[in-house]
Write an enzyme that holds these catalytic residues in place. Structure first.
Site, PDB file in Angstrom:
ATOM      1  N   ARG A 176       0.822  -1.222   0.000  1.00  0.00           N
ATOM      2  CA  ARG A 176       0.000   0.000   0.000  1.00  0.00           C
ATOM      3  C   ARG A 176       0.851   1.265   0.000  1.00  0.00           C
ATOM      4  O   ARG A 176       0.460   2.276  -0.581  1.00  0.00           O
ATOM      5  CB  ARG A 176      -0.929   0.010   1.214  1.00  0.00           C
ATOM      6  N   LYS A 183     -18.930 -15.896   2.792  1.00  0.00           N
ATOM      7  CA  LYS A 183     -20.378 -15.788   3.030  1.00  0.00           C
ATOM      8  C   LYS A 183     -21.115 -15.093   1.895  1.00  0.00           C
ATOM      9  O   LYS A 183     -20.660 -14.072   1.387  1.00  0.00           O
ATOM     10  CB  LYS A 183     -20.605 -14.944   4.291  1.00  0.00           C
ATOM     11  N   GLY A 228      -9.222  -8.042  -0.308  1.00  0.00           N
ATOM     12  CA  GLY A 228      -8.000  -8.404   0.400  1.00  0.00           C
ATOM     13  C   GLY A 228      -7.515  -9.820   0.161  1.00  0.00           C
ATOM     14  O   GLY A 228      -6.374 -10.039  -0.250  1.00  0.00           O
ATOM     15  N   GLY A 267     -13.071  -3.461   0.580  1.00  0.00           N
ATOM     16  CA  GLY A 267     -14.437  -2.937   0.709  1.00  0.00           C
ATOM     17  C   GLY A 267     -14.733  -1.871  -0.332  1.00  0.00           C
ATOM     18  O   GLY A 267     -15.810  -1.845  -0.932  1.00  0.00           O
TER      19      GLY A 267
HETATM   20  P1  AMP Z   1     -13.929 -13.374   2.015  1.00  0.00           P
HETATM   21  O1  AMP Z   1     -13.265 -12.406   2.950  1.00  0.00           O
HETATM   22  O2  AMP Z   1     -15.414 -13.397   2.114  1.00  0.00           O
HETATM   23  O3  AMP Z   1     -13.427 -13.262   0.598  1.00  0.00           O
HETATM   24  O4  AMP Z   1     -13.528 -14.815   2.552  1.00  0.00           O
HETATM   25  C1  AMP Z   1     -12.229 -15.293   2.490  1.00  0.00           C
HETATM   26  C2  AMP Z   1     -12.064 -16.413   3.464  1.00  0.00           C
HETATM   27  O5  AMP Z   1     -12.955 -17.470   3.139  1.00  0.00           O
HETATM   28  C3  AMP Z   1     -10.670 -16.991   3.423  1.00  0.00           C
HETATM   29  O6  AMP Z   1     -10.085 -16.873   4.701  1.00  0.00           O
HETATM   30  C4  AMP Z   1     -10.898 -18.443   3.049  1.00  0.00           C
HETATM   31  O7  AMP Z   1     -10.049 -19.341   3.751  1.00  0.00           O
HETATM   32  C5  AMP Z   1     -12.320 -18.688   3.475  1.00  0.00           C
HETATM   33  N1  AMP Z   1     -12.919 -19.808   2.739  1.00  0.00           N
HETATM   34  C6  AMP Z   1     -13.029 -19.932   1.407  1.00  0.00           C
HETATM   35  N2  AMP Z   1     -13.578 -21.131   1.104  1.00  0.00           N
HETATM   36  C7  AMP Z   1     -13.809 -21.759   2.272  1.00  0.00           C
HETATM   37  C8  AMP Z   1     -14.383 -23.012   2.609  1.00  0.00           C
HETATM   38  N3  AMP Z   1     -14.782 -23.860   1.657  1.00  0.00           N
HETATM   39  N4  AMP Z   1     -14.518 -23.318   3.908  1.00  0.00           N
HETATM   40  C9  AMP Z   1     -14.095 -22.458   4.860  1.00  0.00           C
HETATM   41  N5  AMP Z   1     -13.551 -21.256   4.609  1.00  0.00           N
HETATM   42  C10 AMP Z   1     -13.399 -20.913   3.325  1.00  0.00           C
END
Ligand code: AMP
Length: 395
Positions: free
Chosen positions: A39, A202, A351, A374
């Site tokens: 950054r 999520k 990120g 974000g």
């Molecule tokens: P996000 O910040 O929503 O992009 O989520 C990223 C996080 O989701 C990372 O730390 C990944 O390890 C986790 N992640 C991705 N796929 C899975 C999965 N199948 N089970 C558990 N965690 C996951």
């Protein structure tokens, strides 16, 4: 969107107040050590341009971490000042506070060139978008530059209220301009086919992004834990995989909204009996009750790669699995390699996906790697950000 050009601004002898996003990760064991300086590196071209164009003083503002309006030495910008001085080969003076009298005195000294104000979030007015604080900051300069794309989705004193004191004297920095141009290109007449890859933890976190993508793209490839609520919504068993009821009902709505059949879901998986445990292949779409999905499987990797090969525009956000664990990183790395091999205009935002692209060693093959997590998603959702809007029109 048209933004003013800093390159053509008259800056000779001017005092510049510039907001950067120096919110870098620090080592947990040694908080004075920056673990990833990207950054700061991304801000260097703007600083060099200001110097080249003859700015007399440059006062830099940034936040670091979440000190919540109180002085907290662990979030001091001192490591940033040290890094900047080394990188630029010049003195960078760190002020004791962003708004003490010393700053004005310092700026009067002929030898002062670069001042970094101490963490702006040590002051409660910053996150309150306080006009008084903004006015004090504005007194440090004739011209305001905002290069903090990563903070442009926030209405804070140094990103938003401050613009009111620089009508027609506010400019985007070089990084900010590039971010807006590249993300804007996804929204305005993207070359088709447009393929998006959305993964991560999520559905609820990214529902607005997915809704927007359904309008923009030809194909939407879903991976990561994000995929299981979609599979469950279609009546497919997902075993012990991460999958909340709220996400299943959101996924149901998205599947209903997807009249063009753009959403693609994993056809196979890599699972484990426990989180981060030994990997097990899972050939079918459904996952046995005692297993949890932790990555996409080889058939899905091939299928998603084939979709990406045809794309002329690509947007990627979110990993395809638990990529931090090498056993479950293949899906995410394969997506990075597949995108790197295309000639498509490719943008990665967020990120974790940026970290994954860097881990893959393919970052320089992407058209744009966004500096804001974000902020990049919010820009895609709304086509606008408060910090950018304020820069353009004043507040
Ligand atoms: P996000 O910040 O929503 O992009 O989520 C990223 C996080 O989701 C990372 O730390 C990944 O390890 C986790 N992640 C991705 N796929 C899975 C999965 N199948 N089970 C558990 N965690 C996951």
């Amino acid at each position: 969107m048209q933004l003013k050009s800093l390159e053509s601004a008259e800056l000779k002898g001017k005092k510049i107040v510039v907001r950067f996003d120096f919110n870098v990760p620090l080592s947990k064991t040694d908080p004075k050590t920056i673990t990833d300086a990207s950054r700061i590196d991304m801000a260097i071209p703007t600083i060099r341009l200001l110097l080249e164009k003859g700015a007399s003083k440059i006062t830099m503002i940034s936040h670091l971490g979440r000190p919540d309006g109180k002085v907290d030495p662990q979030y001091s910008l001192e490591p940033v000042a040290v890094y900047l001085a080394k990188k630029l080969g010049t003195d960078v003076i760190l002020s004791e506070s962003a708004v003490d009298n010393g700053v004005k005195n310092l700026l009067q000294l002929p030898e002062t060139k670069l001042v970094l104000l101490e963490n702006i979030r040590f002051l409660p007015g910053e996150e309150k978008n306080d006009t008084e604080l903004a006015e004090k900051l504005a007194q440090y300069g004739d011209i305001y530059v905002n290069d903090a794309f990563g903070a442009a989705h926030r209405k804070h004193a140094s990103t938003h209220a401050i613009n009111a004191f620089f009508k027609n004297r506010a400019y985007p920095g070089l990084l900010m301009k590039k971010e807006i141009e590249c993300l804007g290109a996804l929204l305005e007449k993207p070359a088709k086919p447009f393929v998006a890859v959305i993964g991560g933890a999520k559905v609820s976190d990214k529902i607005k992004t997915i809704e927007k993508m359904l309008v923009l793209v030809d194909t939407l490839l879903i991976g990561g834990a994000m995929a299981y609520p979609f599979l469950k919504a279609k009546g497919i068993e997902v075993g012990k995989s991460l999958c909340s009821e709220e996400d299943v009902s959101l996924a149901k709505q998205l599947l209903l909204a997807d009249r063009g059949g753009k959403i693609q879901l994993p056809k196979d998986h890599l699972t484990s009996l426990e989180f981060g445990g030994a990997p097990l292949p899972c050939d079918g779409t459904s996952i046995p009750p005692e297993q949890m999905g932790l990555d996409i499987g080889p058939v899905t990797i091939k299928s998603y790669g084939d979709h990406l090969k045809t794309a002329k525009t690509i947007f990627w956000n979110g990993p395809m699995g638990l990529f931090e664990n090498e056993n479950f990183s293949r899906g995410t790395m394969s997506v990075a390699h597949a995108i790197a091999e295309t000639e498509a205009f490719s943008v990665v935002g967020g990120g974790d996906s940026v970290a994954a692209v860097q881990q893959s060693g393919e970052a320089d093959k992407f058209s744009h790697v966004s500096s804001g997590g974000g902020a990049s998603l919010e820009y895609i959702e709304r086509g606008q950000l408060p910090g950018v809007e304020a820069l353009k029109f004043g507040v």
